[in-house]
Design an enzyme around this catalytic site. Structure first.
Site, PDB file in Angstrom:
ATOM      1  N   HIS A  83      -5.979  -5.841   0.623  1.00  0.00           N
ATOM      2  CA  HIS A  83      -6.449  -5.078  -0.072  1.00  0.00           C
ATOM      3  C   HIS A  83      -8.183  -5.696   0.327  1.00  0.00           C
ATOM      4  O   HIS A  83      -8.156  -6.538   0.194  1.00  0.00           O
ATOM      5  CB  HIS A  83      -6.651  -4.622  -1.173  1.00  0.00           C
ATOM      6  CG  HIS A  83      -6.089  -5.794  -2.474  1.00  0.00           C
ATOM      7  ND1 HIS A  83      -7.495  -6.085  -2.907  1.00  0.00           N
ATOM      8  CD2 HIS A  83      -5.722  -6.075  -2.840  1.00  0.00           C
ATOM      9  CE1 HIS A  83      -7.755  -7.032  -3.901  1.00  0.00           C
ATOM     10  NE2 HIS A  83      -6.245  -7.016  -3.588  1.00  0.00           N
ATOM     11  N   ASP A 136     -11.130  -4.682  -1.775  1.00  0.00           N
ATOM     12  CA  ASP A 136     -12.070  -4.316  -2.896  1.00  0.00           C
ATOM     13  C   ASP A 136     -11.408  -5.292  -3.910  1.00  0.00           C
ATOM     14  O   ASP A 136     -10.798  -6.202  -3.795  1.00  0.00           O
ATOM     15  CB  ASP A 136     -11.433  -3.136  -3.531  1.00  0.00           C
ATOM     16  CG  ASP A 136     -10.241  -3.300  -3.854  1.00  0.00           C
ATOM     17  OD1 ASP A 136      -9.356  -3.072  -3.000  1.00  0.00           O
ATOM     18  OD2 ASP A 136      -9.767  -2.681  -5.472  1.00  0.00           O
ATOM     19  N   ASP A 161      -8.045 -13.617  -4.018  1.00  0.00           N
ATOM     20  CA  ASP A 161      -7.235 -12.428  -4.526  1.00  0.00           C
ATOM     21  C   ASP A 161      -8.303 -11.074  -3.242  1.00  0.00           C
ATOM     22  O   ASP A 161      -9.164 -10.707  -4.316  1.00  0.00           O
ATOM     23  CB  ASP A 161      -7.478 -12.187  -5.750  1.00  0.00           C
ATOM     24  CG  ASP A 161      -6.620 -10.523  -5.611  1.00  0.00           C
ATOM     25  OD1 ASP A 161      -6.239  -9.983  -5.206  1.00  0.00           O
ATOM     26  OD2 ASP A 161      -7.297  -9.760  -7.132  1.00  0.00           O
ATOM     27  N   GLU A 219      -7.145  -1.089  -5.084  1.00  0.00           N
ATOM     28  CA  GLU A 219      -6.355  -1.641  -4.964  1.00  0.00           C
ATOM     29  C   GLU A 219      -5.966  -1.829  -6.691  1.00  0.00           C
ATOM     30  O   GLU A 219      -5.813  -1.981  -7.248  1.00  0.00           O
ATOM     31  CB  GLU A 219      -5.763  -3.512  -4.310  1.00  0.00           C
ATOM     32  CG  GLU A 219      -4.413  -3.482  -5.014  1.00  0.00           C
ATOM     33  CD  GLU A 219      -4.300  -4.294  -5.866  1.00  0.00           C
ATOM     34  OE1 GLU A 219      -3.275  -4.606  -6.165  1.00  0.00           O
ATOM     35  OE2 GLU A 219      -5.598  -5.138  -6.336  1.00  0.00           O
ATOM     36  N   GLU A 220      -7.776  -2.261  -7.055  1.00  0.00           N
ATOM     37  CA  GLU A 220      -7.867  -2.823  -8.339  1.00  0.00           C
ATOM     38  C   GLU A 220      -7.914  -2.246  -8.802  1.00  0.00           C
ATOM     39  O   GLU A 220      -8.306  -2.570 -10.181  1.00  0.00           O
ATOM     40  CB  GLU A 220      -9.322  -3.743  -7.852  1.00  0.00           C
ATOM     41  CG  GLU A 220      -8.804  -4.937  -7.323  1.00  0.00           C
ATOM     42  CD  GLU A 220      -8.317  -6.383  -7.467  1.00  0.00           C
ATOM     43  OE1 GLU A 220      -7.629  -6.509  -8.749  1.00  0.00           O
ATOM     44  OE2 GLU A 220      -7.958  -7.701  -6.847  1.00  0.00           O
ATOM     45  N   GLU A 272      -0.643 -10.695  -1.254  1.00  0.00           N
ATOM     46  CA  GLU A 272      -1.074 -11.093  -2.753  1.00  0.00           C
ATOM     47  C   GLU A 272      -0.412 -12.155  -2.621  1.00  0.00           C
ATOM     48  O   GLU A 272      -0.163 -12.866  -2.718  1.00  0.00           O
ATOM     49  CB  GLU A 272      -0.444 -10.190  -3.947  1.00  0.00           C
ATOM     50  CG  GLU A 272      -0.853  -8.959  -4.199  1.00  0.00           C
ATOM     51  CD  GLU A 272      -2.352  -8.468  -4.569  1.00  0.00           C
ATOM     52  OE1 GLU A 272      -3.139  -9.574  -4.625  1.00  0.00           O
ATOM     53  OE2 GLU A 272      -2.498  -6.942  -4.222  1.00  0.00           O
ATOM     54  N   HIS A 301      -9.370 -12.894 -10.632  1.00  0.00           N
ATOM     55  CA  HIS A 301     -10.450 -12.210 -11.596  1.00  0.00           C
ATOM     56  C   HIS A 301     -11.158 -13.091 -12.275  1.00  0.00           C
ATOM     57  O   HIS A 301     -11.871 -12.976 -12.928  1.00  0.00           O
ATOM     58  CB  HIS A 301     -10.056 -11.345 -12.088  1.00  0.00           C
ATOM     59  CG  HIS A 301      -9.051 -10.119 -11.667  1.00  0.00           C
ATOM     60  ND1 HIS A 301      -8.500  -9.524 -12.345  1.00  0.00           N
ATOM     61  CD2 HIS A 301      -8.654 -10.176  -9.877  1.00  0.00           C
ATOM     62  CE1 HIS A 301      -7.674  -8.651 -11.208  1.00  0.00           C
ATOM     63  NE2 HIS A 301      -8.217  -8.930  -9.803  1.00  0.00           N
TER      64      HIS A 301
END
Length: 387
Positions: free
Chosen positions: A73, A75, A105, A137-138, A165, A360
């Site tokens: 992903h 984003d 990530d 995705e997030e 991931e 994150h």
């Protein structure tokens, strides 16, 4: 012809695009499309009709079914309020780590996947390789399903997908599903000294949150199924992470907003959990309306992500284990797009460089050694597709 960039140079470029989920990712997708085109690789897009976001997918090798799909992903989560020691949208190497938002990530994997697609094209692979880069995705894995549908219309059907991931390059073969609901409790304002004549939306919402606490307590106490026991925690969880509402301490709150999310172990029906929540909502709403009839609770779906079910002799798992030598069993409680690919008919596995614990976080990083191991993984993959 465009020069062939290293995986690190590609990662630097990707990190430089601040593709926080609330913002557009089109400049990043434009760059990837141009880079692939410079190497003779045609790319395709899914264009979201409701927001300025694109997904990209591409194919190299024979135009036949059976491709290995590298899925990532584009984003990333926000950096607002996080204490970063460097620019989040620049890659900084320090103490054997690459720092930057998305290094772990999962733009580190995206860079490796883009590199692999280009190298596979020059290697003349005998088995096809595909790239799939999604968005959003997030915020609930909402961008992948329409992308997957578009891929199946534009490209030969892939056989297996490696979702990159961060897993420390271990073969993760199962994860929980998820379902979530935005909840808006609409009460009736009165002075708090007369609270019995009004409806406090926050206090009514608290009953739903307490239901989630009770649900977790009960699920924790129940004996897990054999499949659930593979996960940590080995049960379905209900969670509220943010709440807002009210106007003053001495006024019953007219509004209360929160999201109720469930992480559901494979083998359980996530929609049954959603229905159980809605049943509790109706119960609390009835209590509210017995005091003030015009009060109500509005619930809207937020996300719906299928679980990744462990496969018996799965093609994707087998390939990853052959490359990594990892024969242990790994299951995770977070959700990914792997379950969505599996639901669409692909064999799916999660395998990517980096540790999910860094995702994150402020000063997010990927170990240089993990990034290099991911590079080795891709080289091995290309060799196998060329044999």
């Amino acid at each position: 012809m465009t020069s062939r960039m290293t995986p690190f140079a590609i990662m630097e470029k990707l990190i430089g695009f601040p593709t926080v989920s609330r913002d557009t990712n089109i400049p990043l997708i434009d760059w990837v499309a141009d880079y692939l085109d410079g190497h003779g690789i045609a790319s395709h897009r899914y264009i979201d009709p409701d927001q300025p976001k694109h997904a990209l997918f591409a194919h190299v090798g024979p135009m036949e079914k059976g491709a290995v799909v590298l899925s990532g992903h584009t984003d990333v989560v926000p950096v607002d309020g996080q204490p970063w020691d460097s620019d989040p949208f620049s890659v900084v190497e320090r103490d054997g780590r690459y720092y930057g938002r998305g290094t772990c990530d999962m733009k580190g994997f995206d860079a490796l996947a883009i590199w692999a697609l280009v190298e596979a094209r020059y290697a003349g692979v005998k088995r096809p390789l595909q790239l799939a880069l999604s968005f959003d995705e997030e915020v609930g894995c909402t961008g992948a399903p329409p992308m997957i549908q578009a891929m199946q219309s534009a490209l030969p059907q892939g056989a297996m997908v490696i979702v990159g991931e961060p897993s420390n390059l271990q073969a993760v073969t199962g994860h929980k599903g998820g379902i979530g609901f935005n909840t808006h409790v609409v009460g009736f304002e009165v002075h708090s000294s007369l609270l019995h004549t009004g409806v406090n939306a926050i206090m009514a919402g608290a009953k739903l949150i307490e239901w989630a606490n009770d649900t977790n307590t009960q699920n924790m106490a129940d004996k897990p199924t054999e499949l659930a026991a593979m996960f940590n925690p080995p049960f379905t969880t209900a969670h509220v992470g943010m709440i807002s509402g009210g106007t003053a301490h001495n006024i019953t709150a007219k509004d209360c907003y929160f999201a109720m999310d469930f992480r559901v172990v494979p083998g359980e029906d996530k929609h049954a959990w959603g229905n159980a929540y809605l049943e509790k909502v109706r119960e609390v709403e009835k209590q509210m309306q017995e005091v003030v009839p015009e009060t109500y609770i509005e619930v809207t779906p937020r996300f719906d992500v299928p679980a990744l079910e462990p496969e018996k002799d799965g093609l994707a798992e087998t390939l990853v284990r052959q490359i990594t030598g990892d024969n242990a069993s790994h299951k995770v409680s977070y959700g990914t797009e792997a379950g969505q690919f599996q639901e669409a008919g692909y064999s799916a596995v999660i395998c990517g460089p980096g540790d999910i614990a860094q995702a994150h976080q402020p000063n997010e990083y990927i170990e240089v050694s993990q990034f290099e191991a991911g590079h080795s993984f891709m080289r091995d993959l290309i060799t196998r597709l060329s044999a």
